[in-house]
Design a protein around this motif. Structure first.
Motif, PDB file in Angstrom:
ATOM      1  N   ARG A 166       2.396 -19.284  31.547  1.00 22.13           N
ATOM      2  CA  ARG A 166       3.195 -19.320  30.101  1.00 22.13           C
ATOM      3  C   ARG A 166       2.643 -17.939  29.418  1.00 22.13           C
ATOM      4  O   ARG A 166       3.524 -17.134  28.753  1.00 22.13           O
ATOM      5  CB  ARG A 166       2.734 -20.407  29.033  1.00 22.13           C
ATOM      6  CG  ARG A 166       3.358 -21.581  29.528  1.00 22.13           C
ATOM      7  CD  ARG A 166       3.345 -22.822  28.640  1.00 22.13           C
ATOM      8  NE  ARG A 166       4.089 -24.296  28.957  1.00 22.13           N
ATOM      9  CZ  ARG A 166       3.104 -25.058  29.534  1.00 22.13           C
ATOM     10  NH1 ARG A 166       1.842 -25.079  29.340  1.00 22.13           N
ATOM     11  NH2 ARG A 166       3.839 -26.091  29.739  1.00 22.13           N
ATOM     12  N   GLN A 167       1.444 -17.537  29.538  1.00 20.11           N
ATOM     13  CA  GLN A 167       0.690 -16.259  28.756  1.00 20.11           C
ATOM     14  C   GLN A 167       1.452 -15.182  29.544  1.00 20.11           C
ATOM     15  O   GLN A 167       1.736 -14.216  29.004  1.00 20.11           O
ATOM     16  CB  GLN A 167      -0.564 -16.070  29.039  1.00 20.11           C
ATOM     17  CG  GLN A 167      -1.438 -14.977  28.379  1.00 20.11           C
ATOM     18  CD  GLN A 167      -2.685 -15.079  28.445  1.00 20.11           C
ATOM     19  OE1 GLN A 167      -3.418 -16.114  28.793  1.00 20.11           O
ATOM     20  NE2 GLN A 167      -3.441 -14.098  27.736  1.00 20.11           N
ATOM     21  N   GLU A 173       0.695 -30.054  34.039  1.00 22.61           N
ATOM     22  CA  GLU A 173      -0.466 -29.731  33.050  1.00 22.61           C
ATOM     23  C   GLU A 173      -1.922 -29.874  33.411  1.00 22.61           C
ATOM     24  O   GLU A 173      -2.834 -29.452  33.254  1.00 22.61           O
ATOM     25  CB  GLU A 173      -0.036 -30.538  31.721  1.00 22.61           C
ATOM     26  CG  GLU A 173       1.242 -30.139  31.204  1.00 22.61           C
ATOM     27  CD  GLU A 173       1.345 -28.553  30.865  1.00 22.61           C
ATOM     28  OE1 GLU A 173       0.626 -28.008  30.570  1.00 22.61           O
ATOM     29  OE2 GLU A 173       2.393 -28.006  30.668  1.00 22.61           O
ATOM     30  N   ASP A 219      -1.148 -22.779  31.280  1.00 20.53           N
ATOM     31  CA  ASP A 219      -1.173 -21.907  30.349  1.00 20.53           C
ATOM     32  C   ASP A 219      -1.462 -20.528  30.950  1.00 20.53           C
ATOM     33  O   ASP A 219      -0.725 -19.622  29.936  1.00 20.53           O
ATOM     34  CB  ASP A 219      -2.606 -22.305  29.527  1.00 20.53           C
ATOM     35  CG  ASP A 219      -2.690 -23.438  28.874  1.00 20.53           C
ATOM     36  OD1 ASP A 219      -1.577 -23.975  28.430  1.00 20.53           O
ATOM     37  OD2 ASP A 219      -3.863 -24.040  28.318  1.00 20.53           O
ATOM     38  N   GLU A 220      -1.934 -20.087  31.791  1.00 21.72           N
ATOM     39  CA  GLU A 220      -1.994 -18.791  32.326  1.00 21.72           C
ATOM     40  C   GLU A 220      -0.516 -18.402  32.450  1.00 21.72           C
ATOM     41  O   GLU A 220      -0.140 -17.253  32.173  1.00 21.72           O
ATOM     42  CB  GLU A 220      -2.719 -18.694  33.882  1.00 21.72           C
ATOM     43  CG  GLU A 220      -4.419 -18.764  33.428  1.00 21.72           C
ATOM     44  CD  GLU A 220      -5.027 -18.685  34.819  1.00 21.72           C
ATOM     45  OE1 GLU A 220      -5.973 -18.131  34.822  1.00 21.72           O
ATOM     46  OE2 GLU A 220      -4.868 -19.410  35.752  1.00 21.72           O
TER      47      GLU A 220
END
Length: 441
Positions: free
Chosen positions: A100-101, A118, A97-98
């Motif tokens: 992708r952000q 993941e 998630d980090e």
């Protein structure tokens, strides 16, 4: 190592060691000596093998040392801790998630290339539990493909709480770094570090804040070796420090770790074997060779040649020093290793009253003794009885034993003798010798 998680792909440099067989999961501490040794290895390897990716890793490691481990005076700090406020490795790891952000549309290719998952690929060293975070590691050399993405992650990482810095500066570890930086082409950085140390009078073992502390130990040979790589006026400085070490740390028995004033009840240590750091004794011999002290180097190699043959994988630096000596025409004047004699009598035992009796003798070379605790195991004879065992501590130790052979006119058995020989200066590794036993009725 270049591809694995032991390398910090975002900020450069290498972590202390890997905790798995694939080199994916590191213990996150960063040590100056590890990075110095690896910097030299990648720089040399890149040139010898003509591998541009090795040269790139060397340059990246040198820049890491300059940015994160260099004190204002040019000397180098000792280590960066593994832990930060988020726990071990938190500064270095990422969730998908980090990523992708931060990376947006470029994230998926990056995640796949660097092995992020993941559920997180990192497992805690102590518990083996997944934490949800991943360590970057690559399956192949990626060159400059993700340079912009790595820079973006580095900028974000700089906002995280940083691991603690061990800001003492050790002379020997700085010596390794001076040589490595010079080999990798970062000569100005190497000279600045060397100049800072040479400005200290007398030369200390380490610097802590603005304090210079301690007298050099034998590992100051790393520093001498680094100065020799720089050459010129630094070679004369190296000669002066070598002379000091020779006066303080060497006698008729060879090199010792520390000066006589540091004697312990067990005597002065002789650091022969490679460990996380290469042999200090080996580096001292290398310096002797480089400074033209070939006879000193020859005698010192002779004294430890037994270790070199008995434990070659633990004495690589001594072998390197030996090769440097022989390339310059140096020669050793005695056998490479004192080989104890193991004597069996008789070769074939006559069975008497159901027993076959033997004597095994270990005879050490001149100047060596067999240590107490000689052990014997016998296979193929039952009811083995040891009638006499030499106590050791002398040049010869004998074991008299007998056993009952199986039925038959003749046959064979085996004995395994374990022993260790020592001189007044060193002990060779314990060894086990298989001895064939024969008997007849």
């Amino acid at each position: 190592m270049m591809l694995g998680g032991i390398r910090d792909h975002v900020g450069g440099g290498f972590h202390r060691y890997s905790t798995d067989a694939e080199w994916h999961l590191p213990h996150f501490e960063k040590m100056l000596y590890d990075n110095a040794l690896l910097l030299e290895a990648y720089a040399r390897g890149g040139r010898i093998l003509q591998r541009q990716e090795f040269i790139d890793v060397a340059a990246e490691t040198a820049r890491f040392l300059a940015k994160e481990m260099t004190a204002p005076d040019g000397t180098l700090y000792s280590a960066i801790d593994a832990d930060s406020e988020g726990g071990e490795g938190a500064f270095y790891m990422w969730t998908t998630d980090e990523v992708r952000q931060v990376l947006g549309g470029a994230a998926e290719d990056f995640i796949q290339a660097y092995g992020l998952t993941e559920e997180g690929n990192f497992r805690e060293e102590a518990t083996g539990q997944r934490t949800g975070a991943s360590v970057l590691h690559a399956r192949e050399s990626l060159g400059e493909r993700f340079r912009e993405e790595l820079e973006a992650l580095r900028a974000i990482r700089e906002t995280r709480p940083r691991p603690a810095l061990d800001d003492k500066r050790l002379l020997p570890w700085n010596g390794l770094a001076i040589r490595a930086l010079a080999v990798a082409g970062f000569v100005n950085e190497a000279k600045r570090c060397a100049d800072a140390w040479l400005s200290q009078e007398p030369l200390p073992h380490h610097l802590s804040g603005d304090r210079a502390l301690g007298k050099p130990f034998l590992d100051a040979a790393y520093f001498v070796h680094g100065l020799l790589q720089l050459g010129g006026a630094y070679r004369e400085a190296a000669r002066g420090i070598y002379a000091f070490l020779k006066e303080e740390l060497r006698d008729d028995s060879g090199w010792t770790l520390s000066a006589a004033e540091h004697n312990s009840p067990l005597g002065r240590s002789v650091p022969l074997l490679d460990s996380a750091l290469p042999s200090q004794y080996g580096y001292a011999v290398l310096c002797s060779v480089a400074l033209g002290e070939k006879e000193v180097a020859r005698r010192d190699i002779e004294r430890v040649s037994g270790w070199m043959v008995k434990a070659p994988s633990a004495t690589a630096m001594l072998w390197r020093a030996f090769l440097a000596l022989t390339r310059l025409g140096g020669r050793t004047s005695r056998g490479a290793v004192p080989i104890p004699k193991v004597i069996l009598f008789p070769k074939t035992a006559e069975v008497s009253e159901g027993k076959a009796a033997y004597t095994v003798t270990v005879e050490a070379p001149d100047g060596w003794v067999v240590q107490p605790g000689v052990r014997l195991k016998v296979h193929g004879l039952s009811g083995v009885v040891v009638r006499h065992a030499g106590e050791g501590g002398q040049q010869r130790a004998s074991i008299e034993f007998s056993g009952e052979p199986p039925a038959g006119a003749e046959g064979e058995a085996r004995a395994f003798l374990r022993f260790q020989v020592c001189s007044d200066r060193e002990c060779l590794p314990a060894e086990e010798v298989e001895i064939p036993l024969a008997w007849r009725r």
